[in-house]
Scaffold this motif. Structure first.
Motif, PDB file in Angstrom:
ATOM      1  N   SER A   1      49.698  54.523  48.741  1.00 35.86           N
ATOM      2  CA  SER A   1      50.746  54.073  47.838  1.00 35.86           C
ATOM      3  C   SER A   1      50.718  52.548  47.727  1.00 35.86           C
ATOM      4  O   SER A   1      50.509  51.873  48.721  1.00 35.86           O
ATOM      5  CB  SER A   1      52.087  54.470  48.420  1.00 35.86           C
ATOM      6  OG  SER A   1      52.768  55.334  47.596  1.00 35.86           O
ATOM      7  N   PRO A   2      50.974  52.027  46.550  1.00 36.80           N
ATOM      8  CA  PRO A   2      51.091  50.576  46.443  1.00 36.80           C
ATOM      9  C   PRO A   2      52.168  50.083  47.400  1.00 36.80           C
ATOM     10  O   PRO A   2      53.010  50.824  47.852  1.00 36.80           O
ATOM     11  CB  PRO A   2      51.502  50.374  44.982  1.00 36.80           C
ATOM     12  CG  PRO A   2      50.984  51.566  44.265  1.00 36.80           C
ATOM     13  CD  PRO A   2      51.084  52.694  45.255  1.00 36.80           C
ATOM     14  N   SER A   3      52.164  48.827  47.656  1.00 37.01           N
ATOM     15  CA  SER A   3      52.997  48.275  48.726  1.00 37.01           C
ATOM     16  C   SER A   3      54.477  48.142  48.381  1.00 37.01           C
ATOM     17  O   SER A   3      55.205  47.491  49.098  1.00 37.01           O
ATOM     18  CB  SER A   3      52.449  46.908  49.128  1.00 37.01           C
ATOM     19  OG  SER A   3      52.607  46.020  48.043  1.00 37.01           O
ATOM     20  N   MET A   4      54.906  48.730  47.323  1.00 37.68           N
ATOM     21  CA  MET A   4      56.315  48.678  46.892  1.00 37.68           C
ATOM     22  C   MET A   4      56.754  47.254  46.596  1.00 37.68           C
ATOM     23  O   MET A   4      57.934  46.934  46.627  1.00 37.68           O
ATOM     24  CB  MET A   4      57.247  49.358  47.910  1.00 37.68           C
ATOM     25  CG  MET A   4      56.997  50.830  48.025  1.00 37.68           C
ATOM     26  SD  MET A   4      58.143  51.829  49.011  1.00 37.68           S
ATOM     27  CE  MET A   4      59.176  50.739  49.860  1.00 37.68           C
ATOM     28  N   ARG A   5      55.818  46.380  46.296  1.00 33.61           N
ATOM     29  CA  ARG A   5      56.170  45.016  45.912  1.00 33.61           C
ATOM     30  C   ARG A   5      56.891  44.981  44.570  1.00 33.61           C
ATOM     31  O   ARG A   5      57.446  43.959  44.200  1.00 33.61           O
ATOM     32  CB  ARG A   5      54.920  44.138  45.837  1.00 33.61           C
ATOM     33  CG  ARG A   5      54.351  43.817  47.188  1.00 33.61           C
ATOM     34  CD  ARG A   5      53.172  42.862  47.008  1.00 33.61           C
ATOM     35  NE  ARG A   5      52.652  42.463  48.277  1.00 33.61           N
ATOM     36  CZ  ARG A   5      52.981  41.344  48.893  1.00 33.61           C
ATOM     37  NH1 ARG A   5      53.835  40.513  48.340  1.00 33.61           N
ATOM     38  NH2 ARG A   5      52.456  41.050  50.055  1.00 33.61           N
ATOM     39  N   TYR A   6      56.880  46.102  43.866  1.00 31.01           N
ATOM     40  CA  TYR A   6      57.555  46.129  42.576  1.00 31.01           C
ATOM     41  C   TYR A   6      59.043  45.826  42.712  1.00 31.01           C
ATOM     42  O   TYR A   6      59.665  45.363  41.780  1.00 31.01           O
ATOM     43  CB  TYR A   6      57.340  47.462  41.842  1.00 31.01           C
ATOM     44  CG  TYR A   6      57.643  48.701  42.641  1.00 31.01           C
ATOM     45  CD1 TYR A   6      58.945  49.167  42.781  1.00 31.01           C
ATOM     46  CD2 TYR A   6      56.617  49.422  43.234  1.00 31.01           C
ATOM     47  CE1 TYR A   6      59.217  50.305  43.501  1.00 31.01           C
ATOM     48  CE2 TYR A   6      56.881  50.571  43.952  1.00 31.01           C
ATOM     49  CZ  TYR A   6      58.179  51.011  44.080  1.00 31.01           C
ATOM     50  OH  TYR A   6      58.450  52.146  44.790  1.00 31.01           O
ATOM     51  N   ALA A  46      53.530  62.756  44.730  1.00 32.64           N
ATOM     52  CA  ALA A  46      54.583  62.337  43.799  1.00 32.64           C
ATOM     53  C   ALA A  46      55.027  60.904  44.071  1.00 32.64           C
ATOM     54  O   ALA A  46      55.212  60.118  43.136  1.00 32.64           O
ATOM     55  CB  ALA A  46      55.777  63.293  43.901  1.00 32.64           C
ATOM     56  N   SER A  47      55.187  60.562  45.343  1.00 36.13           N
ATOM     57  CA  SER A  47      55.632  59.195  45.649  1.00 36.13           C
ATOM     58  C   SER A  47      54.563  58.178  45.283  1.00 36.13           C
ATOM     59  O   SER A  47      54.884  57.075  44.827  1.00 36.13           O
ATOM     60  CB  SER A  47      56.055  59.066  47.111  1.00 36.13           C
ATOM     61  OG  SER A  47      54.975  59.279  47.975  1.00 36.13           O
ATOM     62  N   SER A  48      53.305  58.553  45.419  1.00 37.27           N
ATOM     63  CA  SER A  48      52.217  57.666  45.002  1.00 37.27           C
ATOM     64  C   SER A  48      52.255  57.453  43.488  1.00 37.27           C
ATOM     65  O   SER A  48      52.126  56.319  43.004  1.00 37.27           O
ATOM     66  CB  SER A  48      50.874  58.251  45.425  1.00 37.27           C
ATOM     67  OG  SER A  48      49.813  57.458  44.944  1.00 37.27           O
ATOM     68  N   TYR A  49      52.442  58.543  42.740  1.00 38.87           N
ATOM     69  CA  TYR A  49      52.537  58.424  41.280  1.00 38.87           C
ATOM     70  C   TYR A  49      53.713  57.541  40.890  1.00 38.87           C
ATOM     71  O   TYR A  49      53.591  56.692  40.008  1.00 38.87           O
ATOM     72  CB  TYR A  49      52.721  59.791  40.614  1.00 38.87           C
ATOM     73  CG  TYR A  49      51.596  60.762  40.807  1.00 38.87           C
ATOM     74  CD1 TYR A  49      50.301  60.347  41.099  1.00 38.87           C
ATOM     75  CD2 TYR A  49      51.822  62.122  40.697  1.00 38.87           C
ATOM     76  CE1 TYR A  49      49.278  61.252  41.277  1.00 38.87           C
ATOM     77  CE2 TYR A  49      50.802  63.039  40.872  1.00 38.87           C
ATOM     78  CZ  TYR A  49      49.538  62.601  41.155  1.00 38.87           C
ATOM     79  OH  TYR A  49      48.531  63.512  41.324  1.00 38.87           O
ATOM     80  N   LEU A  50      54.851  57.752  41.541  1.00 37.28           N
ATOM     81  CA  LEU A  50      56.048  56.966  41.230  1.00 37.28           C
ATOM     82  C   LEU A  50      55.815  55.486  41.522  1.00 37.28           C
ATOM     83  O   LEU A  50      56.115  54.627  40.690  1.00 37.28           O
ATOM     84  CB  LEU A  50      57.244  57.485  42.030  1.00 37.28           C
ATOM     85  CG  LEU A  50      58.554  56.721  41.832  1.00 37.28           C
ATOM     86  CD1 LEU A  50      59.032  56.806  40.385  1.00 37.28           C
ATOM     87  CD2 LEU A  50      59.623  57.249  42.785  1.00 37.28           C
ATOM     88  N   ASP A  51      55.261  55.190  42.684  1.00 39.04           N
ATOM     89  CA  ASP A  51      55.014  53.791  43.046  1.00 39.04           C
ATOM     90  C   ASP A  51      54.067  53.117  42.058  1.00 39.04           C
ATOM     91  O   ASP A  51      54.289  51.978  41.647  1.00 39.04           O
ATOM     92  CB  ASP A  51      54.447  53.693  44.459  1.00 39.04           C
ATOM     93  CG  ASP A  51      55.475  54.026  45.528  1.00 39.04           C
ATOM     94  OD1 ASP A  51      56.680  53.978  45.235  1.00 39.04           O
ATOM     95  OD2 ASP A  51      55.053  54.345  46.655  1.00 39.04           O
TER      96      ASP A  51
END
Length: 113
Positions: A1-6, A46-51
């Motif tokens: 998953s991206p690092s949630m830096r968003y 799903a969480s990977s897609y969302l991130d």
């Protein structure tokens, strides 16, 4: 998953979506798959897609500022994960039921695109 830096991309400290909101939606996804006896790996997908969605698009940034849009994005991410990786027959109308009518089928179809 991206690092949630968003979450750092939103400059408004009063942005309605934060890590706690994401955690609650992921917990909800686990409740759904557990109830339906579906592999929990679907939630990881799903969480990977969302991130990725939240981190990489204008509409993803808009979802960070709109609780309803964020919830739709999270639910659509689960829908995609189930459709692509699980041996279950899932339809956008199933997601309408899970949302208790908060969204209509067309919203899930549009978000999927």
């Amino acid at each position: 998953s991206p690092s949630m830096r968003y979450f750092e991309m939103t400059t408004d400290s009063d942005a309605p979506i934060d890590v706690e909101c994401r955690t609650k939606m992921i917990s909800w996804c686990y409740q759904v798959v557990d109830h339906c006896h579906i592999r929990r790996d679907a939630v990881a997908s799903a969480s990977s897609y969302l991130d990725r969605y939240l981190a990489s698009s204008e509409s993803g940034l808009a979802a960070l500022l709109d609780r309803r849009l964020f919830q739709l994005a999270a639910m659509t991410s689960l829908y995609l994960a189930l459709k692509l990786h699980e041996e279950v027959n899932v339809h956008p109308n199933n997601m309408v039921g899970l949302s208790r009518g908060a969204y209509v089928e067309e919203e899930f179809v549009e978000m999927e695109l």
